[in-house]
Enzyme design. Structure first.
Site, mmCIF file in Angstrom:
data_model
loop_
_atom_site.group_PDB
_atom_site.id
_atom_site.type_symbol
_atom_site.label_atom_id
_atom_site.label_comp_id
_atom_site.label_asym_id
_atom_site.label_seq_id
_atom_site.Cartn_x
_atom_site.Cartn_y
_atom_site.Cartn_z
ATOM 1 N N TYR A 92 0.416 9.936 -2.410
ATOM 2 C CA TYR A 92 -0.384 10.560 -1.358
ATOM 3 C C TYR A 92 0.544 10.869 -0.191
ATOM 4 O O TYR A 92 1.223 9.985 0.334
ATOM 5 C CB TYR A 92 -1.521 9.624 -0.939
ATOM 6 C CG TYR A 92 -2.622 9.529 -1.979
ATOM 7 C CD1 TYR A 92 -3.872 10.079 -1.750
ATOM 8 C CD2 TYR A 92 -2.399 8.906 -3.203
ATOM 9 C CE1 TYR A 92 -4.879 10.008 -2.706
ATOM 10 C CE2 TYR A 92 -3.391 8.835 -4.167
ATOM 11 C CZ TYR A 92 -4.620 9.391 -3.914
ATOM 12 O OH TYR A 92 -5.605 9.322 -4.878
ATOM 13 N N LEU A 150 0.827 -1.204 0.000
ATOM 14 C CA LEU A 150 0.000 0.000 0.000
ATOM 15 C C LEU A 150 0.863 1.256 0.000
ATOM 16 O O LEU A 150 0.533 2.254 -0.661
ATOM 17 C CB LEU A 150 -0.936 -0.005 1.209
ATOM 18 C CG LEU A 150 -2.074 -1.034 1.172
ATOM 19 C CD1 LEU A 150 -2.813 -1.063 2.499
ATOM 20 C CD2 LEU A 150 -3.037 -0.717 0.034
ATOM 21 N N ARG A 155 1.889 1.610 -3.529
ATOM 22 C CA ARG A 155 0.754 1.944 -4.394
ATOM 23 C C ARG A 155 0.270 3.373 -4.178
ATOM 24 O O ARG A 155 -0.090 4.074 -5.123
ATOM 25 C CB ARG A 155 -0.376 0.960 -4.127
ATOM 26 C CG ARG A 155 -1.676 1.292 -4.823
ATOM 27 C CD ARG A 155 -2.672 0.186 -4.625
ATOM 28 N NE ARG A 155 -4.021 0.619 -4.910
ATOM 29 C CZ ARG A 155 -5.006 -0.200 -5.282
ATOM 30 N NH1 ARG A 155 -4.773 -1.476 -5.402
ATOM 31 N NH2 ARG A 155 -6.201 0.259 -5.510
ATOM 32 N N GLU A 156 0.252 3.825 -2.931
ATOM 33 C CA GLU A 156 -0.272 5.150 -2.596
ATOM 34 C C GLU A 156 0.850 6.160 -2.377
ATOM 35 O O GLU A 156 0.676 7.145 -1.678
ATOM 36 C CB GLU A 156 -1.143 5.057 -1.340
ATOM 37 C CG GLU A 156 -2.226 3.984 -1.398
ATOM 38 C CD GLU A 156 -3.226 4.205 -2.531
ATOM 39 O OE1 GLU A 156 -3.457 5.371 -2.903
ATOM 40 O OE2 GLU A 156 -3.763 3.212 -3.037
ATOM 41 N N LYS A 157 1.993 5.936 -3.015
ATOM 42 C CA LYS A 157 3.173 6.761 -2.741
ATOM 43 C C LYS A 157 2.999 8.216 -3.119
ATOM 44 O O LYS A 157 3.705 9.085 -2.608
ATOM 45 C CB LYS A 157 4.395 6.183 -3.460
ATOM 46 C CG LYS A 157 4.258 6.053 -4.965
ATOM 47 C CD LYS A 157 5.503 5.400 -5.563
ATOM 48 C CE LYS A 157 5.358 5.166 -7.061
ATOM 49 N NZ LYS A 157 4.327 4.155 -7.352
#
Length: 223
Positions: A70, A63, A66-68
């Site tokens: 944000y 995660l 994947r959400e780097k």
């Protein structure tokens, strides 16, 4: 059946640029984040990690990758329709994008029509931006959530794509080019009619991009 959950005090917005999934650095897509808004409620689904401690850490590492894009990690209380005032989960991990200088992909607010134009055109390594929007809208219907702003955006994008398809069939023009021409004209009109400095500035940014051109923010988003 998945049980809808909500984060209170947040609104779902398409203000984060996507340059590695649903867009490119030259033509960013738009993905959702949560924006603090007193009185607002954002519905979606929260996920509980299972497996061993090592397996859970592997999920967190995924995660984080994947959400780097944000830049904030917050812990929010999660409620349900049956328990609107008492959290069923305390401290759920939420990935949030902000207007911090460290968030180089922040796009921020813009008129809904301008956001629709950008989503209709953007495409990245994970696919077309409009597919991301449509899947999110379909999922909200699946869990019986009425998100009027989301559905309005979906409708605008579908109309743009349909219009581009019609123009393409009439003239033989590539559909992406047809949307691009429409996008540029709409952004110029948005900039001219806007009276808010922030909207004018944002419309100008979008116009430049057009020339090239969990709860989704809770731990697992729509991708």
């Amino acid at each position: 059946m998945k049980q809808p959950t909500c984060a209170q005090g947040y609104r779902r917005v398409f203000w984060q640029g996507s340059t590695d999934h649903r867009g490119t650095p030259e033509a960013p897509g738009r993905t959702v984040t949560l924006h603090a808004d007193e009185g607002a409620i954002t519905w979606g689904v929260a996920f509980q990690l299972t497996g061993t401690e090592e397996e859970q850490q592997q999920t967190i590492r995924y995660l984080e990758w994947r959400e780097k894009q944000y830049d904030q990690r917050k812990y929010c209380d999660i409620c349900t329709a049956d328990s609107p005032d008492t959290p069923v989960v305390q401290g759920a991990l939420v990935y949030i994008a902000s207007d911090s200088p460290s968030n180089v992909n922040w796009l921020g607010p813009a008129p809904l029509e301008a956001i629709a134009q950008q989503i209709a055109m953007a495409v990245g390594p994970s696919g077309r931006n409009h597919e991301y929007l449509f899947r999110l809208a379909d999922f909200m219907r699946e869990i019986c959530v009425q998100d009027l702003e989301l559905f309005m955006l979906e409708d605008l994008v579908k109309k743009l794509l349909a219009a581009a398809g019609d123009a393409c069939s009439r003239s033989g023009t590539n559909a992406a080019v047809a949307v691009q021409i429409t996008a540029g004209a709409a952004r110029i009109a948005a900039a001219a009619s806007s009276t808010a400095d922030g909207e004018v500035q944002q419309a100008g940014k979008l116009s430049a991009q057009a020339r090239l051109i969990q709860i989704s923010a809770v731990a697992a988003s729509t991708g």
